[in-house]
Design a protein around this motif. Structure first.
Motif, short mmCIF file in Angstrom:
data_model
loop_
_atom_site.label_atom_id
_atom_site.label_comp_id
_atom_site.label_asym_id
_atom_site.label_seq_id
_atom_site.Cartn_x
_atom_site.Cartn_y
_atom_site.Cartn_z
N ILE A 177 124.97 59.00 69.36
CA ILE A 177 123.71 59.61 68.89
C ILE A 177 123.02 58.67 67.89
N ARG A 178 123.79 58.06 67.00
CA ARG A 178 123.21 57.15 66.02
C ARG A 178 122.57 55.94 66.71
N GLY A 179 123.23 55.46 67.75
CA GLY A 179 122.71 54.31 68.49
C GLY A 179 121.34 54.63 69.06
N ASP A 180 121.21 55.80 69.67
CA ASP A 180 119.92 56.22 70.24
C ASP A 180 118.87 56.37 69.15
N LEU A 181 119.31 56.91 68.02
CA LEU A 181 118.38 57.12 66.91
C LEU A 181 117.91 55.78 66.36
N LEU A 182 118.83 54.82 66.28
CA LEU A 182 118.46 53.47 65.79
C LEU A 182 117.45 52.81 66.70
N ASP A 183 117.65 52.97 68.03
CA ASP A 183 116.69 52.40 68.98
C ASP A 183 115.30 52.96 68.74
N LEU A 184 115.25 54.28 68.55
CA LEU A 184 113.95 54.93 68.35
C LEU A 184 113.32 54.47 67.03
N LEU A 185 114.15 54.33 66.02
CA LEU A 185 113.65 53.90 64.73
C LEU A 185 113.08 52.48 64.83
N ALA A 186 113.71 51.66 65.66
CA ALA A 186 113.23 50.29 65.84
C ALA A 186 111.78 50.28 66.35
N TYR A 187 111.47 51.19 67.27
CA TYR A 187 110.09 51.29 67.76
C TYR A 187 109.13 51.63 66.63
N VAL A 188 109.54 52.57 65.79
CA VAL A 188 108.67 53.02 64.70
C VAL A 188 108.47 51.88 63.70
N GLU A 189 109.58 51.20 63.37
CA GLU A 189 109.49 50.08 62.42
C GLU A 189 108.57 48.99 62.97
N ALA A 190 108.68 48.71 64.26
CA ALA A 190 107.84 47.68 64.87
C ALA A 190 106.38 48.09 64.82
N THR A 205 104.67 60.57 74.01
CA THR A 205 105.33 61.62 74.79
C THR A 205 106.76 61.23 75.13
N ASP A 206 106.92 59.98 75.58
CA ASP A 206 108.28 59.52 75.93
C ASP A 206 109.17 59.47 74.70
N PHE A 207 108.57 59.02 73.60
CA PHE A 207 109.32 58.92 72.35
C PHE A 207 109.83 60.30 71.93
N THR A 208 108.91 61.28 71.94
CA THR A 208 109.27 62.64 71.54
C THR A 208 110.35 63.19 72.45
N GLU A 209 110.20 62.95 73.73
CA GLU A 209 111.14 63.48 74.71
C GLU A 209 112.54 62.86 74.48
N ARG A 210 112.56 61.55 74.18
CA ARG A 210 113.85 60.89 73.94
C ARG A 210 114.49 61.38 72.65
N LEU A 211 113.66 61.56 71.63
CA LEU A 211 114.21 62.03 70.35
C LEU A 211 114.80 63.43 70.53
#
Ligand code: GDP
Length: 473
Positions: A177-190, A205-211
Protein backbone atom coordinates in the motif's frame (compact mmCIF):
# COMPACT_ATOMS: atom_id res chain seq x y z
CA UNK A 1 13.13 13.98 -5.29
CA UNK A 2 10.09 12.93 -3.31
CA UNK A 3 10.23 14.30 0.23
CA UNK A 4 8.15 11.42 1.55
CA UNK A 5 10.73 8.96 0.33
CA UNK A 6 13.27 10.60 2.60
CA UNK A 7 10.90 10.16 5.50
CA UNK A 8 11.08 6.41 5.00
CA UNK A 9 14.57 6.24 6.42
CA UNK A 10 14.17 9.16 8.76
CA UNK A 11 14.82 7.15 11.88
CA UNK A 12 18.52 6.54 12.01
CA UNK A 13 19.27 2.93 12.78
CA UNK A 14 21.40 3.05 15.86
CA UNK A 15 23.74 0.12 16.22
CA UNK A 16 24.40 -0.37 19.91
CA UNK A 17 28.04 -0.54 20.94
CA UNK A 18 27.61 -2.63 24.05
CA UNK A 19 27.11 -6.32 24.60
CA UNK A 20 24.03 -7.55 26.43
CA UNK A 21 23.30 -10.80 28.24
CA UNK A 22 20.31 -12.42 29.93
CA UNK A 23 18.87 -15.74 30.96
CA UNK A 24 16.57 -16.65 28.06
CA UNK A 25 14.67 -19.52 29.69
CA UNK A 26 12.26 -19.37 32.66
CA UNK A 27 13.98 -19.34 36.02
CA UNK A 28 13.54 -22.62 37.85
CA UNK A 29 14.87 -26.12 37.96
CA UNK A 30 14.80 -27.90 34.63
CA UNK A 31 17.06 -29.93 32.39
CA UNK A 32 18.42 -27.02 30.40
CA UNK A 33 18.69 -23.27 30.87
CA UNK A 34 19.94 -20.91 28.20
CA UNK A 35 21.93 -17.71 28.62
CA UNK A 36 22.21 -15.49 25.62
CA UNK A 37 24.75 -12.82 24.74
CA UNK A 38 24.55 -10.36 21.87
CA UNK A 39 26.83 -7.57 20.74
CA UNK A 40 30.36 -6.88 19.51
CA UNK A 41 31.99 -8.43 22.60
CA UNK A 42 29.80 -11.54 22.73
CA UNK A 43 32.41 -13.91 21.32
CA UNK A 44 35.23 -12.44 23.39
CA UNK A 45 33.24 -12.73 26.62
CA UNK A 46 32.11 -16.24 25.69
CA UNK A 47 35.65 -17.36 24.91
CA UNK A 48 36.97 -15.88 28.16
CA UNK A 49 34.63 -18.10 30.17
CA UNK A 50 34.33 -21.21 28.01
CA UNK A 51 36.86 -24.03 27.96
CA UNK A 52 36.05 -26.47 25.13
CA UNK A 53 36.56 -30.13 25.89
CA UNK A 54 38.79 -30.58 22.87
CA UNK A 55 41.63 -28.10 22.62
CA UNK A 56 40.70 -25.74 19.79
CA UNK A 57 42.55 -22.85 18.22
CA UNK A 58 39.58 -21.69 16.30
CA UNK A 59 35.81 -21.71 16.92
CA UNK A 60 33.55 -21.87 13.88
CA UNK A 61 30.31 -19.93 13.63
CA UNK A 62 27.00 -21.76 14.09
CA UNK A 63 28.57 -24.86 15.63
CA UNK A 64 27.78 -26.37 18.98
CA UNK A 65 30.73 -26.96 21.34
CA UNK A 66 30.85 -29.11 24.43
CA UNK A 67 32.93 -27.89 27.33
CA UNK A 68 32.87 -26.09 30.67
CA UNK A 69 32.20 -22.62 31.95
CA UNK A 70 35.23 -21.73 34.02
CA UNK A 71 35.62 -18.97 36.56
CA UNK A 72 38.75 -17.21 35.16
CA UNK A 73 39.80 -16.00 38.62
CA UNK A 74 39.78 -19.39 40.34
CA UNK A 75 40.09 -21.67 37.32
CA UNK A 76 37.22 -23.78 38.71
CA UNK A 77 34.54 -25.29 36.47
CA UNK A 78 31.03 -23.98 37.16
CA UNK A 79 29.03 -26.21 34.84
CA UNK A 80 29.32 -28.51 31.85
CA UNK A 81 27.74 -26.73 28.92
CA UNK A 82 27.02 -26.71 25.19
CA UNK A 83 27.84 -23.37 23.61
CA UNK A 84 27.05 -22.01 20.18
CA UNK A 85 29.01 -19.08 18.79
CA UNK A 86 27.18 -17.29 15.99
CA UNK A 87 28.69 -14.57 13.82
CA UNK A 88 26.66 -11.62 12.59
CA UNK A 89 24.62 -11.14 10.49
CA UNK A 90 22.97 -14.57 10.48
CA UNK A 91 21.71 -14.33 14.05
CA UNK A 92 18.53 -13.32 15.86
CA UNK A 93 19.83 -9.80 16.52
CA UNK A 94 22.09 -9.55 13.45
CA UNK A 95 24.91 -9.05 15.93
CA UNK A 96 27.46 -11.57 17.16
CA UNK A 97 25.60 -13.94 19.45
CA UNK A 98 26.63 -16.62 21.93
CA UNK A 99 24.17 -19.04 23.49
CA UNK A 100 25.18 -21.08 26.50
CA UNK A 101 23.11 -24.18 27.21
CA UNK A 102 23.77 -25.00 30.84
CA UNK A 103 21.86 -26.84 33.55
CA UNK A 104 18.81 -24.99 34.72
CA UNK A 105 19.16 -24.38 38.41
CA UNK A 106 18.72 -20.95 39.89
CA UNK A 107 22.24 -20.80 41.37
CA UNK A 108 23.96 -22.20 38.26
CA UNK A 109 22.21 -19.77 35.94
CA UNK A 110 22.85 -16.79 38.18
CA UNK A 111 26.50 -17.75 38.73
CA UNK A 112 27.18 -17.99 34.98
CA UNK A 113 25.26 -14.79 34.29
CA UNK A 114 27.23 -13.03 37.01
CA UNK A 115 30.52 -14.17 35.42
CA UNK A 116 29.36 -12.90 32.04
CA UNK A 117 28.32 -9.54 33.50
CA UNK A 118 31.65 -9.10 35.23
CA UNK A 119 33.61 -9.89 32.04
CA UNK A 120 32.31 -7.34 29.58
CA UNK A 121 28.55 -7.60 29.10
CA UNK A 122 25.67 -5.80 30.76
CA UNK A 123 22.26 -7.15 31.71
CA UNK A 124 19.73 -6.88 28.86
CA UNK A 125 16.53 -4.96 29.35
CA UNK A 126 13.18 -6.62 28.61
CA UNK A 127 12.81 -7.19 24.87
CA UNK A 128 16.26 -5.80 24.12
CA UNK A 129 17.34 -8.72 21.91
CA UNK A 130 14.21 -8.29 19.80
CA UNK A 131 14.67 -4.52 19.82
CA UNK A 132 18.14 -4.99 18.36
CA UNK A 133 16.74 -7.39 15.76
CA UNK A 134 14.34 -4.60 14.81
CA UNK A 135 16.92 -1.79 14.89
CA UNK A 136 19.29 -3.85 12.76
CA UNK A 137 16.56 -4.40 10.19
CA UNK A 138 16.12 -8.15 10.61
CA UNK A 139 12.45 -7.80 11.48
CA UNK A 140 9.99 -4.94 11.21
CA UNK A 141 7.82 -3.72 14.06
CA UNK A 142 4.84 -5.93 13.16
CA UNK A 143 7.14 -8.96 13.24
CA UNK A 144 8.51 -7.91 16.64
CA UNK A 145 4.93 -7.67 17.89
CA UNK A 146 4.24 -11.08 16.36
CA UNK A 147 7.02 -12.59 18.49
CA UNK A 148 5.25 -11.36 21.63
CA UNK A 149 1.91 -12.61 20.25
CA UNK A 150 3.47 -15.97 19.47
CA UNK A 151 4.82 -16.35 23.00
CA UNK A 152 1.45 -15.35 24.47
CA UNK A 153 -0.74 -17.27 21.98
CA UNK A 154 -3.65 -18.94 23.75
CA UNK A 155 -4.92 -21.26 21.04
CA UNK A 156 -3.76 -22.75 17.75
CA UNK A 157 -5.67 -20.09 15.81
CA UNK A 158 -3.99 -17.29 17.78
CA UNK A 159 -0.70 -19.00 17.05
CA UNK A 160 -1.50 -19.16 13.35
CA UNK A 161 -2.22 -15.41 13.26
CA UNK A 162 1.06 -14.65 15.07
CA UNK A 163 2.95 -17.03 12.76
CA UNK A 164 1.63 -15.33 9.63
CA UNK A 165 2.53 -11.92 11.02
CA UNK A 166 5.98 -13.13 11.98
CA UNK A 167 6.51 -14.29 8.41
CA UNK A 168 5.78 -10.75 7.26
CA UNK A 169 2.17 -10.92 5.98
CA UNK A 170 1.26 -7.59 7.60
CA UNK A 171 4.55 -6.03 6.57
CA UNK A 172 4.07 -7.04 2.93
CA UNK A 173 0.54 -5.68 2.83
CA UNK A 174 1.53 -2.34 4.33
CA UNK A 175 4.62 -2.11 2.12
CA UNK A 176 2.46 -2.75 -0.96
CA UNK A 177 0.00 0.00 0.00
CA UNK A 178 2.85 2.40 0.83
CA UNK A 179 4.48 1.68 -2.52
CA UNK A 180 1.30 2.63 -4.37
CA UNK A 181 0.91 5.72 -2.23
CA UNK A 182 4.51 6.76 -2.95
CA UNK A 183 3.92 6.41 -6.69
CA UNK A 184 0.89 8.66 -6.45
CA UNK A 185 2.75 11.17 -4.33
CA UNK A 186 5.49 11.29 -6.96
CA UNK A 187 2.93 12.53 -9.51
CA UNK A 188 1.79 15.26 -7.15
CA UNK A 189 5.36 16.32 -6.32
CA UNK A 190 6.19 16.47 -10.03
CA UNK A 191 3.12 18.56 -10.73
CA UNK A 192 4.22 20.98 -7.97
CA UNK A 193 7.86 21.16 -9.12
CA UNK A 194 7.21 21.37 -12.85
CA UNK A 195 3.79 22.98 -13.27
CA UNK A 196 4.55 24.32 -16.75
CA UNK A 197 6.18 21.20 -18.16
CA UNK A 198 4.48 19.18 -20.73
CA UNK A 199 4.89 15.98 -18.78
CA UNK A 200 2.40 13.20 -19.17
CA UNK A 201 0.66 13.15 -15.77
CA UNK A 202 -2.11 10.93 -14.60
CA UNK A 203 -5.34 12.74 -15.14
CA UNK A 204 -7.34 13.58 -12.06
CA UNK A 205 -9.98 10.90 -12.58
CA UNK A 206 -7.41 8.13 -12.91
CA UNK A 207 -5.46 9.50 -9.97
CA UNK A 208 -8.55 9.56 -7.75
CA UNK A 209 -9.56 6.09 -8.84
CA UNK A 210 -6.08 4.71 -8.07
CA UNK A 211 -5.92 6.40 -4.70
CA UNK A 212 -9.33 5.00 -3.83
CA UNK A 213 -8.92 1.44 -5.08
CA UNK A 214 -5.25 0.80 -4.30
CA UNK A 215 -4.85 2.74 -1.07
CA UNK A 216 -8.06 3.94 0.60
CA UNK A 217 -10.09 0.73 0.18
CA UNK A 218 -7.33 -1.70 1.25
CA UNK A 219 -6.64 0.41 4.37
CA UNK A 220 -10.36 0.42 5.15
CA UNK A 221 -10.64 -3.34 4.67
CA UNK A 222 -7.63 -3.99 6.86
CA UNK A 223 -9.11 -1.80 9.58
CA UNK A 224 -12.30 -3.88 9.46
CA UNK A 225 -10.27 -6.92 10.42
CA UNK A 226 -9.28 -5.45 13.78
CA UNK A 227 -12.10 -7.30 15.49
CA UNK A 228 -10.79 -10.64 14.18
CA UNK A 229 -7.38 -9.84 15.61
CA UNK A 230 -8.83 -8.79 18.94
CA UNK A 231 -10.75 -12.06 19.23
CA UNK A 232 -7.69 -14.15 18.40
CA UNK A 233 -5.23 -12.19 20.56
CA UNK A 234 -7.37 -11.43 23.60
CA UNK A 235 -10.14 -13.99 23.35
CA UNK A 236 -13.88 -13.60 23.62
CA UNK A 237 -15.33 -12.58 26.93
CA UNK A 238 -18.36 -14.68 27.83
CA UNK A 239 -20.31 -13.99 31.04
CA UNK A 240 -22.37 -16.68 32.71
CA UNK A 241 -25.17 -15.21 34.79
CA UNK A 242 -28.42 -16.22 36.44
CA UNK A 243 -29.92 -16.30 39.89
CA UNK A 244 -28.23 -18.36 42.64
CA UNK A 245 -28.33 -22.11 42.19
CA UNK A 246 -29.40 -22.19 38.54
CA UNK A 247 -26.17 -24.05 37.73
CA UNK A 248 -23.68 -21.36 36.66
CA UNK A 249 -20.64 -22.97 38.27
CA UNK A 250 -21.69 -26.38 36.99
CA UNK A 251 -21.95 -25.02 33.46
CA UNK A 252 -18.59 -23.29 33.74
CA UNK A 253 -17.03 -26.54 34.89
CA UNK A 254 -18.66 -28.45 32.12
CA UNK A 255 -17.42 -25.98 29.52
CA UNK A 256 -13.94 -26.12 30.94
CA UNK A 257 -14.00 -29.85 31.56
CA UNK A 258 -12.46 -29.17 34.91
CA UNK A 259 -13.37 -28.54 38.49
CA UNK A 260 -12.06 -25.03 38.86
CA UNK A 261 -15.28 -23.41 40.12
CA UNK A 262 -16.73 -24.34 43.47
CA UNK A 263 -19.99 -26.24 43.08
CA UNK A 264 -22.23 -26.38 46.14
CA UNK A 265 -25.99 -26.60 46.76
CA UNK A 266 -25.91 -23.47 48.98
CA UNK A 267 -27.25 -20.40 47.11
CA UNK A 268 -24.83 -17.50 46.58
CA UNK A 269 -21.52 -19.29 47.13
CA UNK A 270 -19.81 -17.79 44.09
CA UNK A 271 -19.37 -14.40 45.65
CA UNK A 272 -16.59 -13.14 43.47
CA UNK A 273 -15.93 -13.58 39.80
CA UNK A 274 -14.35 -16.78 38.61
CA UNK A 275 -12.58 -16.36 35.34
CA UNK A 276 -11.11 -19.16 33.28
CA UNK A 277 -9.60 -19.34 29.84
CA UNK A 278 -10.22 -22.14 27.40
CA UNK A 279 -10.13 -22.84 23.70
CA UNK A 280 -13.36 -23.25 21.82
CA UNK A 281 -12.67 -24.72 18.36
CA UNK A 282 -9.38 -22.78 18.36
CA UNK A 283 -10.88 -19.47 19.51
CA UNK A 284 -9.67 -18.29 22.90
CA UNK A 285 -12.52 -17.83 25.34
CA UNK A 286 -12.53 -16.10 28.71
CA UNK A 287 -15.43 -17.49 30.70
CA UNK A 288 -16.59 -15.50 33.71
CA UNK A 289 -18.91 -17.03 36.29
CA UNK A 290 -20.57 -14.15 38.09
CA UNK A 291 -22.13 -13.87 41.50
CA UNK A 292 -25.33 -13.20 39.63
CA UNK A 293 -26.93 -9.82 39.12
CA UNK A 294 -29.72 -10.21 41.62
CA UNK A 295 -30.39 -7.59 44.34
CA UNK A 296 -28.62 -8.58 47.57
CA UNK A 297 -28.26 -7.26 51.10
CA UNK A 298 -25.06 -9.16 51.74
CA UNK A 299 -22.09 -6.74 51.54
CA UNK A 300 -19.62 -9.24 50.07
CA UNK A 301 -22.16 -10.49 47.58
CA UNK A 302 -22.96 -6.92 46.61
CA UNK A 303 -19.31 -6.30 45.86
CA UNK A 304 -19.29 -9.35 43.62
CA UNK A 305 -22.43 -8.12 41.88
CA UNK A 306 -20.82 -4.73 41.22
CA UNK A 307 -17.82 -6.42 39.64
CA UNK A 308 -20.12 -8.64 37.61
CA UNK A 309 -21.89 -5.55 36.25
CA UNK A 310 -18.60 -3.99 35.26
CA UNK A 311 -17.55 -7.17 33.43
CA UNK A 312 -20.97 -7.43 31.85
CA UNK A 313 -20.49 -4.04 30.21
CA UNK A 314 -17.36 -5.36 28.45
CA UNK A 315 -18.65 -8.84 27.60
CA UNK A 316 -18.95 -10.13 24.03
CA UNK A 317 -21.76 -12.50 25.00
CA UNK A 318 -23.94 -13.28 28.01
CA UNK A 319 -25.16 -16.77 28.83
CA UNK A 320 -28.28 -16.24 30.93
CA UNK A 321 -29.22 -19.40 32.83
CA UNK A 322 -32.68 -20.43 33.93
CA UNK A 323 -33.51 -23.42 36.15
CA UNK A 324 -36.19 -25.44 34.37
CA UNK A 325 -37.14 -27.35 37.48
CA UNK A 326 -38.08 -24.20 39.38
CA UNK A 327 -40.66 -21.48 39.07
CA UNK A 328 -39.56 -18.36 37.21
CA UNK A 329 -39.12 -15.52 39.69
CA UNK A 330 -38.76 -11.76 39.87
CA UNK A 331 -35.00 -12.34 40.12
CA UNK A 332 -34.96 -13.97 36.69
CA UNK A 333 -36.89 -11.00 35.29
CA UNK A 334 -34.52 -8.56 36.98
CA UNK A 335 -31.38 -10.20 35.57
CA UNK A 336 -32.99 -10.45 32.16
CA UNK A 337 -33.56 -6.71 32.24
CA UNK A 338 -29.93 -6.06 33.21
CA UNK A 339 -28.61 -7.95 30.22
CA UNK A 340 -31.19 -6.71 27.72
CA UNK A 341 -28.71 -4.56 25.80
CA UNK A 342 -26.07 -7.30 25.40
CA UNK A 343 -25.74 -10.11 22.86
CA UNK A 344 -27.08 -13.13 24.76
CA UNK A 345 -28.19 -16.73 24.75
CA UNK A 346 -30.84 -18.00 27.15
CA UNK A 347 -29.86 -21.33 28.62
CA UNK A 348 -32.56 -23.54 30.05
CA UNK A 349 -30.64 -25.69 32.52
CA UNK A 350 -31.46 -28.87 34.45
CA UNK A 351 -33.36 -30.50 31.59
CA UNK A 352 -32.74 -33.81 33.33
CA UNK A 353 -35.29 -32.78 35.99
CA UNK A 354 -39.07 -32.58 35.46
CA UNK A 355 -40.01 -29.13 34.10
CA UNK A 356 -41.91 -26.55 36.10
CA UNK A 357 -45.17 -25.50 34.34
CA UNK A 358 -43.73 -21.95 33.84
CA UNK A 359 -41.42 -23.42 31.22
CA UNK A 360 -44.23 -24.51 28.90
CA UNK A 361 -44.66 -20.90 27.79
CA UNK A 362 -41.11 -19.56 27.80
CA UNK A 363 -41.45 -17.40 24.70
CA UNK A 364 -44.26 -15.52 26.42
CA UNK A 365 -41.86 -14.47 29.16
CA UNK A 366 -38.87 -13.89 26.87
CA UNK A 367 -40.22 -13.00 23.43
CA UNK A 368 -37.89 -13.23 20.44
CA UNK A 369 -35.09 -14.98 22.37
CA UNK A 370 -33.03 -17.98 21.36
CA UNK A 371 -33.17 -20.82 23.92
CA UNK A 372 -30.83 -23.72 24.40
CA UNK A 373 -31.68 -26.70 26.57
CA UNK A 374 -28.82 -28.11 28.63
CA UNK A 375 -28.05 -30.19 31.64
CA UNK A 376 -24.91 -28.71 33.12
CA UNK A 377 -24.75 -31.68 35.45
CA UNK A 378 -24.87 -34.40 32.81
CA UNK A 379 -23.45 -32.48 29.87
CA UNK A 380 -26.53 -32.72 27.61
CA UNK A 381 -26.64 -29.91 25.05
CA UNK A 382 -23.19 -28.53 25.96
CA UNK A 383 -21.69 -29.23 22.51
CA UNK A 384 -24.64 -27.44 20.86
CA UNK A 385 -24.10 -24.58 23.28
CA UNK A 386 -20.44 -24.29 22.23
CA UNK A 387 -21.49 -24.09 18.57
CA UNK A 388 -24.12 -21.49 19.42
CA UNK A 389 -21.59 -19.34 21.33
CA UNK A 390 -19.26 -19.16 18.33
CA UNK A 391 -22.08 -18.74 15.85
CA UNK A 392 -23.60 -15.86 17.81
CA UNK A 393 -20.39 -13.91 18.30
CA UNK A 394 -18.27 -14.55 15.27
CA UNK A 395 -20.33 -16.43 12.70
CA UNK A 396 -18.24 -17.27 9.66
CA UNK A 397 -15.76 -14.42 9.96
CA UNK A 398 -12.67 -16.27 11.15
CA UNK A 399 -12.89 -19.04 8.57
CA UNK A 400 -11.47 -16.92 5.79
CA UNK A 401 -7.81 -16.75 4.82
CA UNK A 402 -7.81 -12.95 4.97
CA UNK A 403 -8.44 -12.99 8.70
CA UNK A 404 -4.84 -14.14 9.10
CA UNK A 405 -3.72 -10.55 8.59
CA UNK A 406 -5.43 -8.67 11.38
CA UNK A 407 -4.33 -5.43 12.99
CA UNK A 408 -3.75 -5.05 16.72
CA UNK A 409 -4.84 -1.97 18.69
CA UNK A 410 -1.70 -0.01 17.83
CA UNK A 411 -2.05 -0.79 14.13
CA UNK A 412 -5.72 0.13 14.34
CA UNK A 413 -4.93 3.63 15.60
CA UNK A 414 -2.36 4.15 12.83
CA UNK A 415 -4.81 2.87 10.20
CA UNK A 416 -7.54 5.20 11.47
CA UNK A 417 -5.23 8.20 11.19
CA UNK A 418 -4.17 7.02 7.71
CA UNK A 419 -7.77 6.73 6.62
CA UNK A 420 -8.60 10.22 7.90
CA UNK A 421 -5.71 11.75 5.95
CA UNK A 422 -6.73 9.76 2.86
CA UNK A 423 -10.32 10.94 3.18
CA UNK A 424 -9.06 14.53 3.30
CA UNK A 425 -6.94 13.81 0.20
CA UNK A 426 -9.98 12.51 -1.67
CA UNK A 427 -11.95 15.61 -0.64
CA UNK A 428 -9.17 17.85 -1.93
CA UNK A 429 -9.20 16.02 -5.24
CA UNK A 430 -12.94 16.41 -5.50
CA UNK A 431 -12.81 20.12 -4.73
CA UNK A 432 -9.79 20.75 -6.99
CA UNK A 433 -7.63 21.71 -4.00
CA UNK A 434 -4.04 22.89 -4.35
CA UNK A 435 -1.51 20.09 -5.10
CA UNK A 436 0.63 21.35 -2.21
CA UNK A 437 -2.17 20.56 0.23
CA UNK A 438 -2.73 17.19 -1.38
CA UNK A 439 0.96 16.38 -1.03
CA UNK A 440 0.82 17.19 2.69
CA UNK A 441 -2.13 14.84 3.24
CA UNK A 442 -0.55 12.04 1.23
CA UNK A 443 2.70 12.41 3.18
CA UNK A 444 0.76 12.21 6.40
CA UNK A 445 -0.95 9.00 5.28
CA UNK A 446 2.44 7.62 4.38
CA UNK A 447 3.88 8.47 7.79
CA UNK A 448 1.00 6.79 9.64
CA UNK A 449 1.43 3.66 7.54
CA UNK A 450 5.16 3.83 8.25
CA UNK A 451 4.41 3.85 11.97
CA UNK A 452 2.82 0.41 11.68
CA UNK A 453 5.92 -1.27 10.35
CA UNK A 454 8.29 0.90 12.38
CA UNK A 455 9.77 3.09 9.68
CA UNK A 456 8.74 6.35 11.30
CA UNK A 457 7.98 5.23 14.83
CA UNK A 458 8.99 7.29 17.86
CA UNK A 459 11.24 5.97 20.64
CA UNK A 460 8.34 6.17 23.12
CA UNK A 461 6.26 3.80 21.05
CA UNK A 462 9.21 1.44 20.66
CA UNK A 463 9.73 1.48 24.43
CA UNK A 464 6.09 0.68 24.96
CA UNK A 465 6.24 -2.29 22.60
CA UNK A 466 9.53 -3.83 23.69
CA UNK A 467 9.02 -3.28 27.41
CA UNK A 468 6.17 -5.78 27.24
CA UNK A 469 8.63 -8.51 26.30
CA UNK A 470 10.28 -10.67 28.88
CA UNK A 471 13.96 -10.33 29.72
CA UNK A 472 16.04 -12.53 27.46
CA UNK A 473 13.75 -12.13 24.42
P1 GDP B 1 -24.76 -21.56 40.78
O1 GDP B 1 -25.07 -21.06 42.14
O2 GDP B 1 -25.65 -20.93 39.76
O3 GDP B 1 -23.33 -21.48 40.41
O4 GDP B 1 -25.17 -23.12 40.77
P2 GDP B 1 -24.27 -24.43 40.95
O5 GDP B 1 -23.57 -24.75 39.71
O6 GDP B 1 -23.48 -24.30 42.21
O7 GDP B 1 -25.40 -25.53 41.12
C1 GDP B 1 -26.35 -25.51 42.15
C2 GDP B 1 -26.90 -26.89 42.37
O8 GDP B 1 -27.62 -27.31 41.19
C3 GDP B 1 -25.81 -27.96 42.58
O9 GDP B 1 -26.27 -28.86 43.54
C4 GDP B 1 -25.68 -28.60 41.23
O10 GDP B 1 -25.25 -29.94 41.31
C5 GDP B 1 -27.10 -28.54 40.71
N1 GDP B 1 -27.17 -28.55 39.25
C6 GDP B 1 -26.52 -27.75 38.40
N2 GDP B 1 -26.84 -28.06 37.12
C7 GDP B 1 -27.69 -29.09 37.17
C8 GDP B 1 -28.39 -29.88 36.17
O11 GDP B 1 -28.27 -29.68 34.97
N3 GDP B 1 -29.21 -30.85 36.64
C9 GDP B 1 -29.39 -31.10 37.97
N4 GDP B 1 -30.22 -32.08 38.32
N5 GDP B 1 -28.76 -30.41 38.91
C10 GDP B 1 -27.93 -29.40 38.53
Amino acid sequence: MIPAAAAVNMRALKTPEDTIAAIATPIGTAGIGIIRLSGPQAWAVGQRLFRPRKDRQHLSSHQLYLGHIICPETGKAVDEVLVSFMKAPHTYTREDVVEINCHSGLVVLERILHLILSHGARLAEPGEFSRRAFLNGRIDLTQAEAIADLINAKTHKSLELAGEQLQGRMHQLIARIRGDLLDLLAYVEAAIDFPEDDVEYLNQTDFTERLRSRVYEPVKQLLQRYEDGRILREGLSVIITGKPNVGKSSLLNNLLNSERALVTPIPGTTRDLIEEGCSLRGIPLRLVDTAGLHPSEHPVERLGIERARERLSRADLVLFLLDRSQQLTKEDAHIYQEISSKPRLLIVNKVDLPPHPDFSELTKHFPGERFLQVSALRGDGVEELKDAILETIIGERLDTETSLVAPNLRHKKCLESTLEALARSLNLLESNGAPELLAVELQESLAHLGDIIGQTTSEDVLDQIFNQFCIGK
